[in-house]
Scaffold this motif. Structure first.
Motif, short mmCIF file in Angstrom:
data_model
loop_
_atom_site.label_atom_id
_atom_site.label_comp_id
_atom_site.label_asym_id
_atom_site.label_seq_id
_atom_site.Cartn_x
_atom_site.Cartn_y
_atom_site.Cartn_z
N TRP A 92 0.85 -1.19 0.00
CA TRP A 92 0.00 0.00 0.00
C TRP A 92 0.88 1.24 0.00
N GLU B 266 -7.96 5.30 -1.35
CA GLU B 266 -8.30 4.44 -2.49
C GLU B 266 -9.34 5.22 -3.28
N ALA C 45 -9.14 4.89 3.30
CA ALA C 45 -9.17 3.50 3.75
C ALA C 45 -8.52 3.32 5.11
N ALA D 210 -10.84 1.50 7.61
CA ALA D 210 -12.26 1.47 7.27
C ALA D 210 -12.78 0.03 7.35
N ARG E 292 -12.26 -2.66 4.72
CA ARG E 292 -10.86 -2.95 4.38
C ARG E 292 -10.11 -3.67 5.51
#
Length: 150
Positions: free
Chosen positions: A3, A42, A47, A68, A71
């Motif tokens: 990420w 995202e 997120a 979130a 996720r």
């Protein structure tokens, strides 16, 4: 999966506050400039977020770590905490603290050790989180990191 966490900017504040509120975390003490915070976006959706607040030259408070709900369970929190810890180490922080009512097991798996609140370092005792934003039932966890070699 990898990420791409980005430093939070003041324009991210409302999205961060919404995610923290949805995660039952306090928002009243967020720093105005969000310095020390990282986010994962995202598209237009936030997120994840989290930050490390330096308390003195060697101690930092891991705070506002949230992912979130859709996720969660995908390793984002692990990767975010790794990124925050790397930034903390680069800035010279050798002790990281966390107050939590929900992620004690997660934190312990990441090397954070619970200690009695009565043994809290002075740098933590004077924070708004310790003095009332986090309930007395919140676990206090500490992770000592070796000082970088010079």
């Amino acid at each position: 999966m990898t990420w791409s966490f980005q430093p939070a900017e003041p324009a991210d504040r409302s999205a961060i506050e919404a995610l923290l509120i949805a995660s039952a975390l306090p928002v009243t003490d967020l720093p105005a400039d969000l310095d020390g915070f990282l986010i994962l976006r995202e598209g237009d959706i936030l997120a994840a977020c989290g930050g490390i607040e330096p308390l003195d030259p060697s101690t930092g408070l891991v705070r506002s770590l949230a992912v979130a709900p859709p996720r969660r369970g995908q390793g984002i929190a692990d990767a975010l905490l790794d990124a925050l810890e790397e930034r903390a180490a680069a800035s010279g922080l050798t002790t990281l603290c966390m107050l939590t009512t929900t992620i004690t097991t997660f934190a312990q798996a990441r090397g954070y050790v619970p200690i009695p609140r009565a043994q809290a370092p002075e740098a933590i005792r004077v924070t708004a989180q310790f003095q009332g934003l986090c309930p007395d039932s919140a676990a206090l966890l500490i992770k000592e990191r070796p000082a970088p070699r010079t």
